[in-house]
Design a protein around this motif. Structure first.
Motif, PDB file in Angstrom:
ATOM      1  N   HIS B  42      11.918  -0.456  -3.490  1.00  0.00           N
ATOM      2  CA  HIS B  42      11.034  -1.086  -2.507  1.00  0.00           C
ATOM      3  C   HIS B  42       9.614  -1.010  -3.033  1.00  0.00           C
ATOM      4  CE1 HIS B  42      14.662   0.219  -0.449  1.00  0.00           C
ATOM      5  NE2 HIS B  42      14.448  -0.735   0.446  1.00  0.00           N
ATOM      6  N   ALA B  43       9.313  -1.830  -4.066  1.00  0.00           N
ATOM      7  CA  ALA B  43       8.029  -1.703  -4.758  1.00  0.00           C
ATOM      8  C   ALA B  43       6.882  -2.159  -3.866  1.00  0.00           C
ATOM      9  CB  ALA B  43       8.058  -2.514  -6.049  1.00  0.00           C
ATOM     10  N   VAL B  44       7.088  -3.273  -3.173  1.00  0.00           N
ATOM     11  CA  VAL B  44       6.100  -3.724  -2.185  1.00  0.00           C
ATOM     12  C   VAL B  44       6.872  -3.877  -0.885  1.00  0.00           C
ATOM     13  CG1 VAL B  44       4.475  -5.536  -1.532  1.00  0.00           C
ATOM     14  CG2 VAL B  44       4.780  -4.959  -3.951  1.00  0.00           C
ATOM     15  N   LYS B  67       1.428  -0.932  -6.969  1.00  0.00           N
ATOM     16  CA  LYS B  67       0.205  -1.738  -7.077  1.00  0.00           C
ATOM     17  C   LYS B  67       0.419  -2.931  -8.004  1.00  0.00           C
ATOM     18  CE  LYS B  67      -2.178   1.671  -8.849  1.00  0.00           C
ATOM     19  NZ  LYS B  67      -1.162   2.729  -8.977  1.00  0.00           N
ATOM     20  N   SER B  68       0.974  -2.661  -9.178  1.00  0.00           N
ATOM     21  CA  SER B  68       1.164  -3.762 -10.132  1.00  0.00           C
ATOM     22  C   SER B  68       2.172  -4.762  -9.611  1.00  0.00           C
ATOM     23  CB  SER B  68       1.628  -3.217 -11.475  1.00  0.00           C
ATOM     24  OG  SER B  68       0.641  -2.383 -12.021  1.00  0.00           O
ATOM     25  N   SER B  69       3.206  -4.253  -8.929  1.00  0.00           N
ATOM     26  CA  SER B  69       4.193  -5.178  -8.367  1.00  0.00           C
ATOM     27  C   SER B  69       3.536  -6.104  -7.355  1.00  0.00           C
ATOM     28  CB  SER B  69       5.321  -4.395  -7.701  1.00  0.00           C
ATOM     29  OG  SER B  69       5.928  -3.549  -8.641  1.00  0.00           O
ATOM     30  N   LEU B  77       4.167 -14.116 -10.371  1.00  0.00           N
ATOM     31  CA  LEU B  77       5.012 -13.719 -11.497  1.00  0.00           C
ATOM     32  C   LEU B  77       6.317 -13.097 -11.005  1.00  0.00           C
ATOM     33  CD1 LEU B  77       2.248 -12.190 -13.794  1.00  0.00           C
ATOM     34  CD2 LEU B  77       3.202 -14.495 -13.841  1.00  0.00           C
ATOM     35  N   TYR B  78       6.252 -12.459  -9.844  1.00  0.00           N
ATOM     36  CA  TYR B  78       7.465 -11.975  -9.195  1.00  0.00           C
ATOM     37  C   TYR B  78       7.664 -12.809  -7.938  1.00  0.00           C
ATOM     38  CZ  TYR B  78       7.368  -7.555 -11.878  1.00  0.00           C
ATOM     39  OH  TYR B  78       7.375  -6.616 -12.857  1.00  0.00           O
ATOM     40  N   ARG B  79       8.920 -13.105  -7.647  1.00  0.00           N
ATOM     41  CA  ARG B  79       9.232 -13.826  -6.423  1.00  0.00           C
ATOM     42  C   ARG B  79       9.360 -12.797  -5.294  1.00  0.00           C
ATOM     43  NH1 ARG B  79      11.145 -18.821  -6.417  1.00  0.00           N
ATOM     44  NH2 ARG B  79      11.659 -18.722  -8.614  1.00  0.00           N
ATOM     45  N   GLN B 111      -5.568  -7.453 -17.215  1.00  0.00           N
ATOM     46  CA  GLN B 111      -4.533  -6.421 -17.248  1.00  0.00           C
ATOM     47  C   GLN B 111      -5.072  -5.074 -17.697  1.00  0.00           C
ATOM     48  OE1 GLN B 111      -2.883  -9.604 -19.343  1.00  0.00           O
ATOM     49  NE2 GLN B 111      -0.799  -8.921 -18.927  1.00  0.00           N
ATOM     50  N   GLN B 112      -4.168  -4.124 -17.634  1.00  0.00           N
ATOM     51  CA  GLN B 112      -4.528  -2.744 -17.921  1.00  0.00           C
ATOM     52  C   GLN B 112      -4.765  -2.514 -19.415  1.00  0.00           C
ATOM     53  OE1 GLN B 112      -1.495  -0.183 -16.405  1.00  0.00           O
ATOM     54  NE2 GLN B 112      -2.690   1.671 -16.668  1.00  0.00           N
ATOM     55  N   ASP B 113      -3.846  -3.036 -20.223  1.00  0.00           N
ATOM     56  CA  ASP B 113      -3.872  -2.735 -21.659  1.00  0.00           C
ATOM     57  C   ASP B 113      -4.485  -3.915 -22.397  1.00  0.00           C
ATOM     58  OD1 ASP B 113      -3.324  -2.409 -24.318  1.00  0.00           O
ATOM     59  OD2 ASP B 113      -1.157  -2.572 -24.107  1.00  0.00           O
TER      60      ASP B 113
HETATM   61  N1  LIG Z   1      10.613  -5.680 -12.867  1.00  0.00           N
HETATM   62  C1  LIG Z   1      10.982  -4.534 -12.286  1.00  0.00           C
HETATM   63  N2  LIG Z   1      12.290  -4.234 -12.155  1.00  0.00           N
HETATM   64  C2  LIG Z   1      12.673  -3.090 -11.589  1.00  0.00           C
HETATM   65  N3  LIG Z   1      11.825  -2.158 -11.124  1.00  0.00           N
HETATM   66  C3  LIG Z   1      10.500  -2.398 -11.238  1.00  0.00           C
HETATM   67  C4  LIG Z   1      10.012  -3.586 -11.826  1.00  0.00           C
HETATM   68  N4  LIG Z   1       8.661  -3.549 -11.833  1.00  0.00           N
HETATM   69  C5  LIG Z   1       8.337  -2.391 -11.246  1.00  0.00           C
HETATM   70  N5  LIG Z   1       9.416  -1.686 -10.892  1.00  0.00           N
HETATM   71  C6  LIG Z   1       9.435  -0.406 -10.198  1.00  0.00           C
HETATM   72  O1  LIG Z   1       8.661  -0.545  -9.075  1.00  0.00           O
HETATM   73  C7  LIG Z   1       7.907   0.624  -8.841  1.00  0.00           C
HETATM   74  C8  LIG Z   1       6.457   0.270  -8.708  1.00  0.00           C
HETATM   75  O2  LIG Z   1       5.976  -0.106  -9.972  1.00  0.00           O
HETATM   76  P1  LIG Z   1       4.504  -0.648 -10.191  1.00  0.00           P
HETATM   77  O3  LIG Z   1       4.361  -0.951 -11.614  1.00  0.00           O
HETATM   78  O4  LIG Z   1       4.245  -1.744  -9.240  1.00  0.00           O
HETATM   79  O5  LIG Z   1       3.618   0.602  -9.831  1.00  0.00           O
HETATM   80  P2  LIG Z   1       2.066   0.880 -10.070  1.00  0.00           P
HETATM   81  O6  LIG Z   1       1.502   1.331  -8.796  1.00  0.00           O
HETATM   82  O7  LIG Z   1       1.448  -0.294 -10.704  1.00  0.00           O
HETATM   83  O8  LIG Z   1       2.113   2.077 -11.065  1.00  0.00           O
HETATM   84  P3  LIG Z   1       1.166   2.403 -12.307  1.00  0.00           P
HETATM   85  O9  LIG Z   1      -0.010   3.098 -11.765  1.00  0.00           O
HETATM   86  O10 LIG Z   1       2.032   3.306 -13.115  1.00  0.00           O
HETATM   87  O11 LIG Z   1       0.872   1.109 -12.958  1.00  0.00           O
HETATM   88  C9  LIG Z   1       8.186   1.557 -10.006  1.00  0.00           C
HETATM   89  O12 LIG Z   1       9.125   2.507  -9.576  1.00  0.00           O
HETATM   90  C10 LIG Z   1       8.785   0.680 -11.041  1.00  0.00           C
HETATM   91  O13 LIG Z   1       9.736   1.380 -11.794  1.00  0.00           O
END
Ligand SMILES: Nc1ncnc2c1ncn2[C@@H]1O[C@H](COP(=O)(O)OP(=O)(O)OP(=O)(O)O)[C@@H](O)[C@H]1O
Ligand SMILES: [Mg+2]
Lengths: 444, 338
Positions: B42-44, B67-69, B77-79, B111-113
């Motif tokens: 449940h990323a978002v 956050k990145s999700s 980029l993600y649906r 982006q970050q990198d």
């Molecule tokens: N494409 C994907 N497929 C499966 N799981 C994913 C995918 N992208 C992200 N995740 C998972 O979703 C969760 C949130 O990841 P996300 O990259 O959005 O976090 P973040 O807050 O950006 O972290 P960071 O500070 O490390 O960048 C993580 O547990 C990650 O493993």
């Protein structure tokens, strides 16, 4: 990330790469020379054999090898009625001409064959000729008399009765004064003459005569059983081999790479399909398929090239490229490209493929000779292109004529050397490139 | 250097916002052997917020909170699994073909990198020409003009020095400037910067943040600044949102949030902030003790309750907190705040 130019500049530090480049440059120069000196259609025509080669000896070794042994073997000598003195008498309504063909024979070895080519021009009544051989000592030997057609080839060395009279094969007996049965015949060097007495029955009739005393050796690479100069095939084999190797390598590498990139990019069923196709294709044996197509359908080199490329697309390389491309797919710059709206095709072709291209250069370079060898193998199996002279076809002929059994080593060594130079040149370059573009190997 | 965030006018209320995120969910299916379902990330998870044109917001949260999700979902980029993203009144999921491409031109991405964000085999000129080419600007002179202008805007002057270089010939800070230049090239109206300085040397972080702030002000860009470092938000954004376990748990104008944090998680982040040593300014902050929540099996009730010092048994560990607004303009998801 090694940029291309830097990598190429670094090649200078590898002696093997420099040597490889030199060999390749030599091959390319040969190829360019071949296609400019002998046009494509000309090369095809020449290799069909026939009259173009009638002045060349059969199965003669290279002249330079003989020179290493002291240069004793006979070279081909010709005498033509064009530069001979012709005496003519009118006599009871007919003309009688006496043509003396003169030639200096200064070699330690006997000729391999003696032929006289006669071309006569008449309306209805064939001229009549009488041939006499005159040795340097003035001895005369009657060789026979005959009516002459429009074009006539008198195979003097094949004359069985002459052989009986001389006690030696004519090409030996005519050039020696050693009596038969005593010792090894020795060449009597000096000026020989063939006297042709012609009786012409018509006012306008004429006769041209060419005497060819065939040598034991010829040119740089010798000749084959059809008198063809192997130089033609060895020269022309170069552009054919390079073109085949290069096109096949480019065709397979580029398409394989693009397909691998597309599979990685789209993933899902596209990727799965490509993977399964590859797995099936890998176990399909290429050579037997080519042999089958060559036997049943056509041996055109372009068809073979097409089949090689098509079967080469879903090759094991796809798995390797896929492994290299998977991390590329995840790289942020690809994500950035998607974010600014780049199309799938652009991402695959512009951002994924170029990323691993440097890694592929060495593979690509070493792939070229692989395809050159494949083409040669097909030709050796008798599935060479029907019209083009190639190295493989020379090998095929040599094998069919039992060249090694008869001691015609040059016949095999020439094309084999060309193949080896090709393999060596590209391999040496490829290995050096591998060290440069795949730095993980560099420490080894 | 300038801290114009405080002086910039507060977003006018009532005006329809540029970006409207409503109950957005982005979940990832985890699969075993390629097909067996092994769980859902449940990323978002149920994220809603609005962003006005020209407004800068920060999204703050620890690593792995989604956050990145969220950023990638906003970028298309993600649906999304459910919910809507409206940009200038149009729903992102309805956009196709040309309209989607136009959206991509209107949203810049940093982006970050920075090194990874630049294709290593192209020179800077070519890298910057790519988005222009993609969007049909093929006139070479027009390209040069816009590339030079963008390079100069991000402080890579003179542009001629940078144009011919390859990414690996630039420092990290310079690379990130190129990335920002690329994000600005298509004249976007919104910029999403996902931890734009976390991989840079401490010495250049402030410079890059100032640069982002300046271009945001100059172009009146809406900015989503994603960071795990609450110390870097103060002078650069108008509003901050705190993300925890895939959810936005608190949002407020940045000064309000820093002075009166309501969520215990925010308090903990700020507590860690109370480091008087100026040497540590801009350095990574320790997050509150305890494990970050699993996004596959999030804790029942409030996702923060296992780490929360004020969690109430029987309430926080069983029922998800609703959004309440104890202070004006300052919604928070916490049972303990009224
Ligand atoms: N494409 C994907 N497929 C499966 N799981 C994913 C995918 N992208 C992200 N995740 C998972 O979703 C969760 C949130 O990841 P996300 O990259 O959005 O976090 P973040 O807050 O950006 O972290 P960071 O500070 O490390 O960048 C993580 O547990 C990650 O493993
Ligand atoms: Mg992230």
């Amino acid at each position: 990330m090694t940029s291309w130019l830097e990598g190429l500049a670094r090649l200078r530090k590898y002696p093997s790469a420099v040597a490889g480049l030199l060999l390749i440059a030599l091959l390319i120069a040969t190829a360019i020379y071949a296609v400019t000196a002998i046009p494509y259609s000309e090369a095809q025509k020449l290799w069909r054999g026939g009259d173009a080669w009638q002045d060349l000896p059969v199965n003669a070794g290279p002249a330079w090898i003989d020179r290493l042994h002291g240069g004793e073997a006979a070279r081909t000598v010709r005498a033509s009625s064009d530069d001979a003195t012709i005496r003519e008498d009118a006599f009871e309504g007919v003309r009688v001409q006496e043509t003396v063909l003169e030639l200096d024979f200064e070699y330690g070895g006997f000729p391999s064959e003696v032929n006289l080519f006669l071309n006569s021009d008449f309306e209805s009544r064939q001229p009549f000729v009488r041939l006499t051989w005159r040795t340097p000592d003035g001895e005369e030997l009657f060789l026979g008399a005959r009516r002459v057609g429009a074009t006539e080839r008198v195979s003097i060395s094949q004359d069985q009765r002459l052989e009986g009279r001389l006690g030696y094969p004519p090409q030996v007996g005519l050039f020696t004064d050693t009596p038969p049965g005593t010792s090894e015949p020795a060449v009597r060097q000096g000026t020989y003459e063939l006297v042709i007495e012609t009786v012409q029955f018509e006012e306008q009739a004429s006769l041209e005569a060419d005497l060819v005393i065939y040598g034991q050796v010829h040119g740089l690479f010798g000749t084959d059983h059809q008198r063809r100069d192997l130089t033609v095939a060895l020269l022309w084999g170069t552009p054919v081999a390079l073109a085949f190797g290069l096109l096949a390598a480019v065709g397979t590498t580029v398409t394989t790479l693009i397909i691998a990139a597309a599979g990685v990019w789209y993933g899902g069923w596209v990727d799965a399909t490509i993977q399964r196709l590859t797995e099936v294709n890998i176990i399909l044996p290429l050579l037997p398929i080519l042999v089958m197509i060559g036997t049943l359908y056509s041996t055109s080199i372009w068809l073979m090239l097409g089949v090689v490329v098509v079967l080469g697309i879903f090759s094991a390389g796809i798995k390797m490229y896929r492994a290299m491309l998977l991390p590329v797919r995840q790289s942020p710059y690809i994500e950035a490209a998607r974010a600014y709206g780049a199309s799938n095709a652009r991402i695959i072709l512009r951002y994924m493929v170029p990323r691993i291209l440097p890694v592929l250069i060495p593979t690509f370079v070493t792939l070229i000779p692989t395809y050159v060898f494949l083409e040669a193998s097909l030709a050796v199996l008798g599935l060479g292109d029907p019209v083009l002279p190639t190295w493989g076809k020379v090998l095929h002929d040599a094998q069919a004529q039992s060249a090694l059994y008869h001691g015609f080593y040059y016949w095999v060594i020439g094309p084999a050397a060309m193949l080896m130079v090709t393999g060596l040149g590209f391999a040496m370059l490829g290995f050096a490139l591998d060290r440069i573009f795949n730095p993980r190997l560099r420490s080894a | 250097m300038t801290s114009a965030a405080q002086t910039s006018p507060a977003p006018a209320s009532g005006q329809s916002s540029l970006l409207d995120v409503h109950r957005l969910r982005t979940h990832f299916e985890l699969r075993q052997w390629g097909f067996l379902r092994a769980g859902t990330v449940h990323a978002v998870d149920d994220v809603s917020f609005q962003l006005n044109a020209g407004e800068a917001v920060a999204i703050v949260g620890e690593s792995g909170c989604g956050k990145s999700s969220l950023a990638r979902t906003l970028l298309g980029l993600y649906r999304p699994t459910s919910g809507t993203v409206r940009f200038a009144g149009e729903s992102l999921s309805d956009l196709r073909g040309g309209a989607l491409k136009a959206y991509r031109a209107r949203v810049g991405y940093v982006q970050q990198d920075p090194y990874g964000a630049l294709p290593p085999f192209l020179d800077i000129r070519r890298i910057l020409a790519e988005p222009l080419i993609v969007h049909g600007i093929r006139n070479r002179q027009e390209q040069e003009r816009r590339i030079d202008a963008a390079l100069e805007e991000v402080g890579l002057t003179p542009a001629t020095d940078t144009r011919g270089k390859f990414p690996h010939q630039l420092s990290g800070g310079q690379q990130q400037r190129v990335v920002i230049a690329r994000a600005l090239l298509l004249r976007p109206s919104m910029l999403i910067a996902d931890e734009p300085v976390s991989m840079l040397d401490a010495s250049v972080r402030v410079e890059i943040l100032n640069l982002l702030h300046r271009v945001q002000q100059d172009h009146r860009l809406a900015l989503i600044y994603i960071t795990h470092d609450l110390s870097t938000v103060r002078h650069y954004v108008d509003r901050a949102m705190v993300m925890y376990g895939g959810k936005i748990v608190e949002q407020a104008p940045v000064e309000e949030l820093l002075r009166h944090p309501l969520h215990p998680y925010t308090e903990a982040l700020l507590g860690a902030l109370g480091d008087p040593d100026p040497q540590n300014a801009g350095r990574f902050r320790a997050v509150p003790g305890g494990e970050p929540p699993s996004l596959v099996t999030p804790p029942a009730g409030c996702r923060f309750h296992p780490r929360c010092p004020i969690a109430q048994k029987g309430l926080c560990d069983s029922r998800e907190p609703s959004t309440r607004t104890p202070r004006p303009n300052h919604p928070v998801d916490c049972w303990m705040r009224e």
